[in-house]
Write a protein that holds these residues in place. Structure first.
Motif, PDB file in Angstrom:
ATOM      1  N   LEU A   1       5.451  -2.295  14.200  1.00  0.00           N
ATOM      2  CA  LEU A   1       5.852  -0.828  14.009  1.00  0.00           C
ATOM      3  C   LEU A   1       5.954  -0.146  12.857  1.00  0.00           C
ATOM      4  O   LEU A   1       5.420   0.678  12.567  1.00  0.00           O
ATOM      5  N   GLN A   2       6.532  -0.894  11.608  1.00  0.00           N
ATOM      6  CA  GLN A   2       6.444  -0.586  10.180  1.00  0.00           C
ATOM      7  C   GLN A   2       4.983  -0.210   9.948  1.00  0.00           C
ATOM      8  O   GLN A   2       4.718   0.720   9.213  1.00  0.00           O
TER       9      GLN A   2
ATOM     10  N   LEU B   1       3.811   2.961  11.414  1.00  0.00           N
ATOM     11  CA  LEU B   1       4.628   4.161  11.019  1.00  0.00           C
ATOM     12  C   LEU B   1       3.510   4.511   9.721  1.00  0.00           C
ATOM     13  O   LEU B   1       3.431   5.383   9.326  1.00  0.00           O
ATOM     14  N   GLN B   2       3.513   3.480   8.813  1.00  0.00           N
ATOM     15  CA  GLN B   2       2.765   3.466   7.595  1.00  0.00           C
ATOM     16  C   GLN B   2       1.455   4.056   7.722  1.00  0.00           C
ATOM     17  O   GLN B   2       0.771   4.974   7.093  1.00  0.00           O
TER      18      GLN B   2
ATOM     19  N   ALA C   1       0.578   6.217  10.017  1.00  0.00           N
ATOM     20  CA  ALA C   1       0.735   7.213  10.465  1.00  0.00           C
ATOM     21  C   ALA C   1       1.236   8.259   9.238  1.00  0.00           C
ATOM     22  O   ALA C   1       1.620   9.483   9.502  1.00  0.00           O
TER      23      ALA C   1
ATOM     24  N   MET D   1       3.991   7.698   7.781  1.00  0.00           N
ATOM     25  CA  MET D   1       5.329   7.926   7.818  1.00  0.00           C
ATOM     26  C   MET D   1       6.049   6.809   7.107  1.00  0.00           C
ATOM     27  O   MET D   1       5.146   5.435   6.819  1.00  0.00           O
TER      28      MET D   1
ATOM     29  N   PRO E   1       8.727   3.935   6.998  1.00  0.00           N
ATOM     30  CA  PRO E   1       9.700   2.924   7.955  1.00  0.00           C
ATOM     31  C   PRO E   1      11.263   3.101   7.393  1.00  0.00           C
ATOM     32  O   PRO E   1      11.363   3.070   6.041  1.00  0.00           O
TER      33      PRO E   1
END
Length: 147
Positions: free
Chosen positions: A25-26, A29-30, A32, A34, A36
């Protein structure tokens, strides 16, 4: 096999643990663009009676994660009845004896519960302990966890 030896606390065999969003998930997010959320620290009881790891919902909340599902749980307090509880995919990190050395579990489904009124933030269950070696030395007041 690296490991750590820890003196038992007043709560028993406990570990300082960092939790965060799972590594997959991290990475998503990165990718995208974003950032984390940073990991959160908690005190976890090593519990060979727990089939899986359980984390206080108050410790998960700052991570702003959505549950990945629910799981039916039996506990001594549910009177033999299974109750649904939220599940989250987390990264678990147990710091080692020296900086930068520790046990990283990149993705683990954990159950959220409440540990209000207790001196711990979660339970390290057999889903983690099955990946290592636990030696509990009650008479010496310490335990060793090798991973």
């Amino acid at each position: 096999m690296p490991g750590i030896t820890v003196t038992n606390s007043a709560a028993g065999p406990t570990l300082n643990v960092l939790i965060g969003p799972s590594i997959p998930l991290q990475q998503a997010l990165q990718a995208a663009g974003m950032v984390p959320p940073p990991p959160v620290a908690g005190l976890f009881l090593v519990d060979t009676g727990a089939s899986h790891t359980v984390v206080d919902g108050n410790l998960i909340r700052p991570l702003c994660l959505s549950p990945t599902g629910t799981v039916m749980i039996h506990t001594p307090s549910t009177g033999g009845n299974a109750v649904p509880m939220y599940q989250f995919d987390l990264m678990i990190y147990v710091p080692g004896a020296s900086p930068g050395v520790g046990w990283l579990i990149d993705a683990l489904p954990v159950t959220a519960s409440s540990f209000d009124g207790q001196s711990i933030d979660g339970l390290i269950g057999r889903d983690i302990l099955d990946r290592g070696l636990l030696v509990y030395n009650g008479s010496a007041g310490h335990f060793t966890l090798a991973y």
